[in-house]
Scaffold this active site. Sequence first.
Site, PDB file in Angstrom:
ATOM      1  N   GLU A 142      36.206  34.273  46.534  1.00 10.04           N
ATOM      2  CA  GLU A 142      36.880  35.576  46.542  1.00 10.04           C
ATOM      3  C   GLU A 142      36.286  36.543  45.517  1.00 10.04           C
ATOM      4  OE1 GLU A 142      41.039  34.691  46.089  1.00 10.04           O
ATOM      5  OE2 GLU A 142      41.278  34.135  48.185  1.00 10.04           O
ATOM      6  N   CYS A 150      33.384  45.791  35.355  1.00  8.29           N
ATOM      7  CA  CYS A 150      33.327  45.490  33.928  1.00  8.29           C
ATOM      8  C   CYS A 150      32.707  46.699  33.240  1.00  8.29           C
ATOM      9  CB  CYS A 150      32.506  44.234  33.679  1.00  8.29           C
ATOM     10  SG  CYS A 150      32.169  43.961  31.920  1.00  8.29           S
ATOM     11  N   GLU A 298      40.970  30.426  54.260  1.00  8.53           N
ATOM     12  CA  GLU A 298      42.219  30.146  53.548  1.00  8.53           C
ATOM     13  C   GLU A 298      43.375  30.868  54.214  1.00  8.53           C
ATOM     14  OE1 GLU A 298      42.417  31.111  49.427  1.00  8.53           O
ATOM     15  OE2 GLU A 298      40.488  30.226  48.914  1.00  8.53           O
TER      16      GLU A 298
END
Lengths: 659, 659, 659
Positions: A142, A150, A298
């Site tokens: 993910e 950042c 998922e």
Amino acid sequence: MLYGGDYNPEQWPEETWAEDAALMKEAGVNMITLGVFSWARLQPGPDTWDFAWLDRLLDLLHGHGIAVDLATATASPPAWLVRAHPEVLPVRSDGVRLEFGSRQHYCPSSPVYREAAVTLARRIAERYRDHPALALWHIHNEYGDHVTECFCAESAADFRRWLRARYTDLDALNFAWGTAFWSQRYGSWDEIEPPRDAPGPVNPTQTLDWRRFCSDALLACYQAEKDVLDEVSPGVPVTTNFMSMFKALDYWEWASREDFVSDDAYPDPADPEAHITAAMNYDLMRSLKGGRPWLLMEQAPSAVSWRPVNVPKRPGLHRLWSLQTVARGADGVMYFQWRASRAGAEKFHSALLPHGGTRSRGWAETVRFGAELAKLGPVAGSRTEAEVAIVLSWDSWWALEQEDHPSTRLDLRAIIASWYRELWRRNIAVDFVPPEADFTRYRLVLAPNLYMLRSETAERLTRFVAGGGHLACGFFSGIVDEHDHIHLGGYPAPLRDALGVVVDEFWPVPDDRTVPVESAVAGAAEGTVAGAATLWSEWLDVTTAEPVASYAGGPLGGRPAITRNVHGDGLGWYFGCHLPSALGAVLDAAGVRPAHETPAGVEATRRGEFLFLLNHTDAVSRVSGLSGIDLLSGATVRDELELGPLGAAVLTPNPAPER
Amino acid sequence: MLYGGDYNPEQWPEETWAEDAALMKEAGVNMITLGVFSWARLQPGPDTWDFAWLDRLLDLLHGHGIAVDLATATASPPAWLVRAHPEVLPVRSDGVRLEFGSRQHYCPSSPVYREAAVTLARRIAERYRDHPALALWHIHNEYGDHVTECFCAESAADFRRWLRARYTDLDALNFAWGTAFWSQRYGSWDEIEPPRDAPGPVNPTQTLDWRRFCSDALLACYQAEKDVLDEVSPGVPVTTNFMSMFKALDYWEWASREDFVSDDAYPDPADPEAHITAAMNYDLMRSLKGGRPWLLMEQAPSAVSWRPVNVPKRPGLHRLWSLQTVARGADGVMYFQWRASRAGAEKFHSALLPHGGTRSRGWAETVRFGAELAKLGPVAGSRTEAEVAIVLSWDSWWALEQEDHPSTRLDLRAIIASWYRELWRRNIAVDFVPPEADFTRYRLVLAPNLYMLRSETAERLTRFVAGGGHLACGFFSGIVDEHDHIHLGGYPAPLRDALGVVVDEFWPVPDDRTVPVESAVAGAAEGTVAGAATLWSEWLDVTTAEPVASYAGGPLGGRPAITRNVHGDGLGWYFGCHLPSALGAVLDAAGVRPAHETPAGVEATRRGEFLFLLNHTDAVSRVSGLSGIDLLSGATVRDELELGPLGAAVLTPNPAPER
Amino acid sequence: MLYGGDYNPEQWPEETWAEDAALMKEAGVNMITLGVFSWARLQPGPDTWDFAWLDRLLDLLHGHGIAVDLATATASPPAWLVRAHPEVLPVRSDGVRLEFGSRQHYCPSSPVYREAAVTLARRIAERYRDHPALALWHIHNEYGDHVTECFCAESAADFRRWLRARYTDLDALNFAWGTAFWSQRYGSWDEIEPPRDAPGPVNPTQTLDWRRFCSDALLACYQAEKDVLDEVSPGVPVTTNFMSMFKALDYWEWASREDFVSDDAYPDPADPEAHITAAMNYDLMRSLKGGRPWLLMEQAPSAVSWRPVNVPKRPGLHRLWSLQTVARGADGVMYFQWRASRAGAEKFHSALLPHGGTRSRGWAETVRFGAELAKLGPVAGSRTEAEVAIVLSWDSWWALEQEDHPSTRLDLRAIIASWYRELWRRNIAVDFVPPEADFTRYRLVLAPNLYMLRSETAERLTRFVAGGGHLACGFFSGIVDEHDHIHLGGYPAPLRDALGVVVDEFWPVPDDRTVPVESAVAGAAEGTVAGAATLWSEWLDVTTAEPVASYAGGPLGGRPAITRNVHGDGLGWYFGCHLPSALGAVLDAAGVRPAHETPAGVEATRRGEFLFLLNHTDAVSRVSGLSGIDLLSGATVRDELELGPLGAAVLTPNPAPER
């Protein structure tokens, strides 16, 4: 059909492993994802490696006939790495360096992180490339979850490198960013920094380039691992698990670097329309690689643990929603996770094997659905054909939702979903396409809110209409070019020929207010294009278009709200307001056909020769005009099919072939 | 009458400039603001200057008969300056140093910034002091927008210097700040820091002094530039553009340093009462230099771009609201900005020349209003006389809205606006005055919420009443002295003689609750002083006053809510609760006269001999009892005047003189 | 009965002190708290001490017969200390070091702070240990107010020391924290840091240990001072003032280190149910040292100043609420503060002597209540017996309210209060007990939400039921062990024998929704266990229990909601949903008896032989079945007692003895 999920055996004593393998077998599991968060276990120190336990696990699973989707384990660097190199930890826009103790704690531009990740991926690939259990490579986990950007000095340097590559010379950047505004001109590359917290609104093109860069910085992390896997382990398909329609990453670009698309999907059982946005996400996944089947990497068997209130799936919902993923192109249904954790931040996340063990309702569903999914083997590989396309551009999405716009209430995902909903309830198949797509493959192209539009794309859209295509554009489309500079000459300048309108001024609608819209065509059926518009309206003039609907009051009273323009052999629709219910008129005019006509709440979709019928209501529904054999029940259907509450059927015209 | 706006030619190729000048001429523009954000263009490096382009622009505009309001360009330092001196960037209360990329990114106390700004101002002044186009100097831009305070070490040192100047010795500071409380005593000046983020509530007098200092620190920036302009370019009037009733800067002090007042006014078209608070702001601007005309330096022709949802001005509203500024003392109507930007954070801000160019509705309004404004030349210079004054003290405002008060829900601007509204709807002219004003010039003085009150001011107010004046004080007035220390002896101690009441205890009203108030005078007309009070109530006792209204229930039931006190030859009213609708009784008693009586929603104001009539409703309104000639239409009015929706008239008793 | 309050004479000129002492005498004050925020005054510099003023004050008070509760003055270090040692200032989770200027600005783990505090405490103790006015020692002030945690490097080192002591070896920590999850394994103690801001959810056991550590770090500060006082001034009782049911500090542990419990209680007069949660807090204070009387160290005579809107106490409320503290175990009623401050952050906090002085309503109440309280002397020392206990565990509280749970809407204090309310309105006495308590002293044990439960405690609870006790557990109890690891084997695993149920899955209820619950027992009276559950529901199966109530609709329709299980000689109730009104059935079955039966809104409680009757309504109420003498009025009661609005009586069967 793949069936299985993430397995985190590190969290359990080794005694449990054999029991797990046996239970997997019992449940029909044929694929297990291993190693997603195993970095600290595999590499307990800079020069220490421990693969023995993983060797045993792969052997164990292989012995039970279970294939392995092996992760590169790079999503969460171990404590020793971040303590030796604190600059690996990511930094927020306010300068705060985030701490170890959660996950995904790394700066995407950190050379130390990148090198450590590539080294780890290489070690794993070298060790397991020849293991017979190995079926897939699963890079990282993910990307962009928790940390999408950042603001550290390393990232700033990387941003400058990226900008140099994009603009080559500084004048080009100064022009693109419009630095003549607010005295922002840069005299040297070194003066440029990320859009950290600033006194007021930050330069919008700088912010847009930052979003582009952030998607690319994470992509560079992915690509570095992909290169290693391709080199060391050629032929084994590689993926990284997406997060549905996720704003931070340009999945068109990302998907082009994958061997196949996989997705993590978590519709909220507390949301009564969750299945509609879920369908939209699955259609996007199917579209990302041009219609090829994808993998549901998922989902949760029942509740998740990260929402404020986590409602479980009521009986039948897990099965229905799982079948929906297959209906919309998935060739496998996998889960987070196999065995529910005892400890940690996700211990209340549901799992195939719940805390209550094999006596629980959850385990019974795991076994039952495993058996059922196996019946859908024939569906694997089949594809869906669509006559309608929705244009989705990450660039435009990023640019649209910036501040200092006529309205900050525009949420592209919600706007697209509101259009998608009109297609879904009519069972009309739709592809998502990037702006670079070949539109001529479609009968109808929808652009719900294509704020940023390159001239080249606008020209292709105009030619598409002239050549007989139907185009429907939402408000605030075609406004800016790739630098977020206004297309001058009257909005939406590059689409004015195709649409035959000019927008004089944007009239966004304040929260909790609406603008009445009525039909502008004599004798038109009531309600088709009439309603209460929200979010947006415009002072709109037609040039060659004709009004289809107009405002029924207020300062815009009587002015056009929705228009239709004959251009060449095609039709260009324009929605000057937010009124997705009026889309019916567009669909009717284009003559696009449904997969099948069904009662409200029953979804019909086709994959190849297979017709999926999914009853999302809690009542019995009847669908008529059908024939074939239901792969799930084995029953033969003649004309009418009855679907129980949350019931489903997968019809094939012929008996299912042997698998 | 001045007409024009900000022009940012740096954002456009030079070819456009000639077209701009011609269009300005066509629109009747006679004044252009230049250079507001040109620092990076004028000074591309520490020792590099580029004035040639600005020379050409001033010549061009002069050639078209357009005067120039020339900015000192100091509001946003260029990138090279902040990279060479990172300490120029401002720091938040949490210690985060804000980044370049927006605007106004400077620490007001930075010696580097101040010196660079003064150098720039001097260069510009020296170059253009003799240019024939130069009409006004425009220092900086909207001081306090985005950055009103900086918490860096440089600011801390400057704060300490300011405190030493204010208190001379540390004991005086310790007394004023009440540092005996919570063990806060300072033993040395160096121990004092700004009120940065702290564990709990920060010393209120420290915080108050910080606000005083912050206003002064920015004022020192202004004054340094003003000194240069006065020295280099004497005789050219100097201003800086205010931001209406702006909390962070004490505009009484600021205005005293200006040659004339200018304001940036952005009423929200989505607010149905925006024209009332706008009128209030304009009355403040008119009052700041004792009634002298002021200049509307910026407004938007239609929508702005910085609100969450930016609603445009419906047809007629731009004209009406522009005329309102003239009605309330403006001798010119200027805009942000001339030509709509293609790029940057304000590209969706409306402009005199919209993106759609000369074919747009906006451009037509620009031309039409330019012609109309020219007809109001005779109004210029005329003044408004008021019998009513509202006391506005920035000190008290800052002190009132601090935390740890009986209620944190007190918003002085909103409270003043609620009193102002009662004057506005009666067309009663009002001046704003500082606490130091000569109250005897007025018949009625209103103090809606004068929390902080020096004893000296209280004595003058008391003498004003004794001498025949009428005073109306709102609740929570006269509570503290200039150090935010309670005036002991029963609230409001220094006003008890004038008001004849003593407040035993404050009873603030929780959100969403009200307290019923009824008339306390037998036979009083229903509704004049009755109603539902919000925000505040008090346990109030009268000494010499008589109750006018009392609480009709609850723990305060039967106690006085509003009182009237005969003191000497005057009258002292006290409002113990928030019930502005009861102000009518005060106005009636004072016998103050309206400019004219008008139907609801029609505003009447006088400037000298001119009577402005502004219909803020969307219906036709009729005003009677009038005579004269309407400067706008040229029509002669006899008794009744009909005003269309959003219509306006400017009546003069005599034919307008030649301009 | 103690009567008095905090006195801050530093804030006033010394002339005032004598007047204060005389007024204290007049009001019946017999105890004054001195020195709470006097550090800067007592120690103006590192080596400078000034005790002379405090000497004079103690002498003055002693001369008036007033005892002194002397503070160690360590709650707010002086400016000189934090400037000499900036590392004393606390650091937030985002790394911001908080500034001086408020109070409680210290890092609990700072050796510099701890040493300075202990030195100060020693100096004060040495100087005043023999002063005849000295009656109590008051350590620090409201530990944990404003600052409950510090994230600096010093705190991190202290946290690691604490962890080493707790776990001894790192494997134990890795196991407890479940670091196999998300690659969080620690290879060295030095890699561990506090749970600072991180990219996503932080390890829950780390966070839990952090909370344990933070309570202990402050406790170490307290203990260091306590050791000094015990050494220097043995025999003088020591306390620190608690803040009612305060989450950050484990008051079971804290109370064990005190000589007696004292509390600061600030119920909100704007909250119509404030007296119920107040009663709950007082019962906790009484319970903290096993039923011994406690001291109300602070309350407000009327309004406080730190809420957003601070409503005063209406006439009668101050008296009623003060009597309530005595009714629930207080042997004294004290206030913040004696004389209202003129300056500082608490100047609008009410005081025994208001700004208005002795003419104010407040002063009259101070004098009147002082006289009344003196009549209650006979009550002092008497105790309350309870048949019911509520289990309160700080460990469980901390663990319960962490993120990533089925619902983040669980507020333990509110849930306990909702159960407590059912006891309160029936006048049933209740003790709070820690999980380690001897349950067999009670007839009925309530565990509203005992999420974290050690196996040992579960075993004792089970034996308690088997032995004839009644136990009622709320939902989501018995889920995890002391490491926050799930008890496997079907929730609530360690209580399944006692309760006879197994929970398959948690079904939290979204905000603003409810789940209908109906009686599952044929012929049961309507309404006893029926209602609309909020917050939570569960997929529940009974093993040996019988359903008492079941869900009346939705996916859980027909399943058990509330159950009852015969286990041995006792009864185990389980609430699978949040429906506190159903608690009546539990109380009925246990046969617990009220103090007395009263009309709604009238509270009856017993202390020894004394029966307190408190009318919390604004209407007259009548209570029958009584006899005795009312200590307050002196009247003899025969059968019926009439209580006026907010009225109170304290009945003794016998004439009050001479005091």
